[in-house]
Design a protein around this motif. Sequence first.
Motif, PDB file in Angstrom:
ATOM      1  N   GLY A 135      -4.131  26.432  21.290  1.00  0.00           N
ATOM      2  CA  GLY A 135      -4.329  26.391  22.892  1.00  0.00           C
ATOM      3  C   GLY A 135      -5.140  27.481  23.544  1.00  0.00           C
ATOM      4  O   GLY A 135      -5.303  28.669  22.899  1.00  0.00           O
ATOM      5  N   LYS A 138      -7.607  25.438  17.814  1.00  0.00           N
ATOM      6  CA  LYS A 138      -6.885  24.397  17.061  1.00  0.00           C
ATOM      7  C   LYS A 138      -5.944  24.721  16.170  1.00  0.00           C
ATOM      8  O   LYS A 138      -5.917  25.959  15.398  1.00  0.00           O
ATOM      9  CB  LYS A 138      -7.985  23.492  16.323  1.00  0.00           C
ATOM     10  N   GLY A 139      -4.727  24.127  16.028  1.00  0.00           N
ATOM     11  CA  GLY A 139      -3.684  24.300  15.047  1.00  0.00           C
ATOM     12  C   GLY A 139      -4.020  23.800  13.601  1.00  0.00           C
ATOM     13  O   GLY A 139      -5.072  23.029  13.478  1.00  0.00           O
ATOM     14  N   GLY A 140      -3.344  24.121  12.658  1.00  0.00           N
ATOM     15  CA  GLY A 140      -3.584  23.590  11.291  1.00  0.00           C
ATOM     16  C   GLY A 140      -4.594  23.987  10.605  1.00  0.00           C
ATOM     17  O   GLY A 140      -4.942  23.449   9.634  1.00  0.00           O
TER      18      GLY A 140
END
Lengths: 255, 255
Positions: A126, A17-19
């Motif tokens: 991703g 996941k990003g962030g």
Amino acid sequence: MTAERRQRRLIAVGSGKGGVGKSTLTANLAIALARLGHKVGLVDADIYGPSQPVILGNQGKKPIARDEKLVPVESEFGIPVLSMGHLVEPGRALAWRGPMAGNALTQLIDAHWGDVDTLLVDLPPGTGDVQLTMLQRFKPMGAVLVSTPQDLALIDAARAGQLFDQAEVPVIGLVENMAGYVCPHCGELSDPFGRGGVETAAERLELPFLGRIPLDLAIREGSDRGQPPACGTGALAAPFHDIAAKVDAWIGAQS
Amino acid sequence: MTAERRQRRLIAVGSGKGGVGKSTLTANLAIALARLGHKVGLVDADIYGPSQPVILGNQGKKPIARDEKLVPVESEFGIPVLSMGHLVEPGRALAWRGPMAGNALTQLIDAHWGDVDTLLVDLPPGTGDVQLTMLQRFKPMGAVLVSTPQDLALIDAARAGQLFDQAEVPVIGLVENMAGYVCPHCGELSDPFGRGGVETAAERLELPFLGRIPLDLAIREGSDRGQPPACGTGALAAPFHDIAAKVDAWIGAQS
């Protein structure tokens, strides 16, 4: 493959996941590993959302090319870095399909890294082209996974872990980020994203737990300002140096 | 193109950067727009990190296919949804290159959406294959951008905005997420990710500012538990309904 490349180890930092603070962890881990004597370089593989030029405070610099390969950009922290953020205009979107993103990664890794012995790769979110190109062309020695304690982030971290498993890249361990926020008014601790979820996930997945980084305004401000906390010696630096010590021990145990 | 598809409007929800609450906003916006009388469907276009089955509490359900097209999965909130999370085993990584991700998006959008008139598309981070396939094959009527107030997130939001500009998709406006955290001990407000940066960015980019969503443990827990706050009527629901009212007004002004 040249002797230079044979000797250089790649360590991937991923999250799914990003962030969740992957880029902040990578920059600070690079600085902390350098203090432990490694010659560290950093590849910002987040092709679409490069953060390292801001975090390491060297945006605006441009890498030069020599013999059709890029020469990494220096930062004031002794960490050479290559990032798409150095190659495209700030704020410009790279509307690239996957194969181009994979090729960009190749350009960033297959560069003049000189005497760098440890190359940290800050992966994008991703499990797509950049990850696949890295695993197929530049197999890392190991991977560090970072997540917030939130269930939704943990699910994606497990996905990323599964991709490394399939590729037979060992996961060095999991890092919990944004755990524990100290109220600037009363000094009491609370957990906007929960707490402990990453350590529990590490146990379930039978992976080492490398440490916990607090949600701290000063870390966020340091990242936005090009002053990574691991440069210092205070309480904010400590978790990064503890994590680096564990990664260093892991590297030592491989040889 | 069938009459059905001509009448259906697509609204994209994007961020550039991951982990800023885009999926949470999309789910709650879908519920709030449905309350305003729209027939809303939701496409979870985050192929590698689908969150909607968890947020909308319908994980484990499988869409059926009819005439080689998918039939969306119902949720208890009256929002039909299609997500890769419904099609792959939980925790399983999709090691897909870009063209496959683009094809997956096509399958999710070009499905049996029935009488849905407004399809929200929860975009993945970045400006890669999924975004390009959407813009080229299913041009949205407009886009909502979400960001935290942190500089690093704002930079990526601007990149995403630029991509929509290039494709001549109007940006409906910007949403600030994770602004303002109320300490559970003393009740005082502070801003772990800063505050106001998104509103300032909206002014600079000459785009409407749609609203601010607080960093609140209850929103995070609702998302992890499949209970989106917009279902309720309290203080947590209000910002989502305010944003939906602005999007609704924008949609009305287009026809």
